[in-house]
Design an enzyme around this catalytic site. Structure first.
Site, mmCIF file in Angstrom:
data_model
loop_
_atom_site.group_PDB
_atom_site.id
_atom_site.type_symbol
_atom_site.label_atom_id
_atom_site.label_comp_id
_atom_site.label_asym_id
_atom_site.label_seq_id
_atom_site.Cartn_x
_atom_site.Cartn_y
_atom_site.Cartn_z
ATOM 1 N N ASP A 128 -2.632 2.499 -6.219
ATOM 2 C CA ASP A 128 -1.640 2.513 -5.016
ATOM 3 C C ASP A 128 -1.737 1.179 -4.125
ATOM 4 O O ASP A 128 -1.238 1.480 -3.040
ATOM 5 C CB ASP A 128 -2.007 3.691 -4.284
ATOM 6 C CG ASP A 128 -3.318 3.998 -3.787
ATOM 7 O OD1 ASP A 128 -4.249 3.138 -3.856
ATOM 8 O OD2 ASP A 128 -3.514 4.844 -2.835
ATOM 9 N N GLU A 129 -2.245 0.136 -4.501
ATOM 10 C CA GLU A 129 -2.556 -1.159 -3.970
ATOM 11 C C GLU A 129 -2.146 -2.223 -4.775
ATOM 12 O O GLU A 129 -2.689 -2.407 -5.886
ATOM 13 C CB GLU A 129 -3.830 -1.276 -3.266
ATOM 14 C CG GLU A 129 -4.107 -0.172 -2.247
ATOM 15 C CD GLU A 129 -5.354 -0.350 -1.592
ATOM 16 O OE1 GLU A 129 -5.554 -0.041 -0.405
ATOM 17 O OE2 GLU A 129 -6.359 -1.040 -2.279
ATOM 18 N N ASP A 167 0.894 -1.060 -0.032
ATOM 19 C CA ASP A 167 0.117 -0.163 0.079
ATOM 20 C C ASP A 167 0.831 1.211 0.089
ATOM 21 O O ASP A 167 1.573 1.340 0.960
ATOM 22 C CB ASP A 167 -0.997 -0.102 1.385
ATOM 23 C CG ASP A 167 -1.947 1.182 1.387
ATOM 24 O OD1 ASP A 167 -1.836 2.200 0.562
ATOM 25 O OD2 ASP A 167 -2.843 0.990 1.718
#
Length: 350
Positions: A106-107, A7
């Site tokens: 973003d993950e 993350d």
């Protein structure tokens, strides 16, 4: 299975800090401006200096200005963040796994089962990944490692920012007993509130209910998901998702629940999504960005491809479901098309 979840910490704002070192140490707030007025819109994310002042994702920009009048307010630059994300996902993470599931900008989930012999080695690999990302991009990330995807994400969430944590198999049972229901990914606020009204405060509380009753209250999909987690039977694989969906999201003239306002924009989104596909989709998803920037979606998969007229009909049904199940106003509405059959002229047969 050993899953490593990455993350990127406060990603949009952190990228802005890297590109503009003079921002470091000051509250930085990245916003989605609606264009209706100079200050209309909502906060996408803020750095931790901004969060200390009470700024949260989804609050109106005008409210954030009241909470943090000296903050740096920036418009979201999606293309810049996407470029950085691509470098990390494809240039760094992909080389550490044979299965990389990019969950969002973003993950990402990595199946590292065949890369390490145990969870101690997994921890060392996580440390190496963090160091390489920071060395090359100057960004911090938080990593969670666990026997499945959901537990890996929860462990990461509990260790933000710039964290690294491991949940070993022998610790899973005690971990399960401690989990609050609102810590479970994919369970939104409305469903959390409903579960708490039913007496489900901990994840394991779902095991006190007859499955038929649980299914009737929250639906088969969510009931199955929660029960499998609580029984430590959840084992959804990390999928190497490389297919790109075709979609379009449009901003409504104002936040609303009125179908007569939303439907013309939904139809236009469908038209524009169809203009991007080279073939016929077998799956359609309606995506609603709510007034607080939360994302709600409903999808339907078909055995055969669907033409545009059928897509209109199904999109309207899916929108109706969203409005029935969620009492918030909608800010943006869109359509996403997946599982496209790459065959010219197929549309005429449906």
């Amino acid at each position: 299975m050993i899953v490593l979840f990455v993350d990127f910490d406060y990603f949009f704002a952190q990228v802005e800090e890297v590109l503009n070192p003079q921002y470091k140490g000051r509250p930085v707030i990245v916003c989605v401006y609606s264009g209706r007025t100079k200050t209309s819109g909502a906060v996408a994310t803020g750095n931790y200096e901004a969060r200390k002042l009470g700024v949260k994702a989804g609050i109106p920009i005008i409210k954030a200005m009241e909470l943090a009048p000296s903050a740096i307010f920036l418009p979201m630059r999606k293309e810049v963040y996407q470029e950085v994300s691509n470098r990390i996902m494809n240039g760094i993470l992909r080389k550490y796994t044979s299965k990389l599931e990019i969950a969002s900008i973003d993950e990402a989930y990595l199946n590292i089962t065949d890369k390490v012999k145990d969870f101690d080695e997994a921890y060392a690999l996580g440390k190496k990944i963090k160091e390489e990302i920071f060395e090359k991009e100057k960004l911090t990330v938080t990593i969670g490692i666990a026997p499945n995807k959901v537990f890996a994400k929860i462990i990461a969430d509990k260790n933000k920012p710039n964290g690294l944590a491991v949940l070993k198999p022998e610790d899973v049972q005690s971990f399960l007993q401690s989990l609050d229901i609102d810590e479970i990914p994919g369970i939104g606020k409305m469903l959390t509130d409903k579960l708490k009204e039913m007496g489900v405060n901990k994840l394991v509380d779902v095991l006190n209910f007859d499955f038929t009753k649980l299914e009737r209250e929250i639906g088969r999909s969510k009931a199955t998901y929660l029960v499998k987690l609580a029984q430590n039977r959840y084992n959804e694989p990390v999928e190497d998702k490389t297919k790109k969906p075709h979609g379009r999201i449009l901003t409504l003239p104002y936040n609303t629940r009125k179908p007569e306002v939303i439907l013309p924009h939904l139809k236009r989104a469908a038209d524009e999504a169809y203009s991007k596909v080279q073939g016929v989709p077998m799956k359609i998803t309606v995506v609603a960005i709510m007034e607080d920037l939360d994302i709600v979606s409903k999808g339907k998969k078909f055995k055969h491809g669907i033409n545009k007229e059928k897509a209109y009909e199904k999109a309207f049904e899916l929108l109706k479901q969203i409005l029935e199940e969620d009492d918030r106003k909608i800010r943006r509405i869109g359509v996403r098309l997946d599982d496209v059959i790459k065959t010219r002229g197929l549309d005429q047969f449906f």
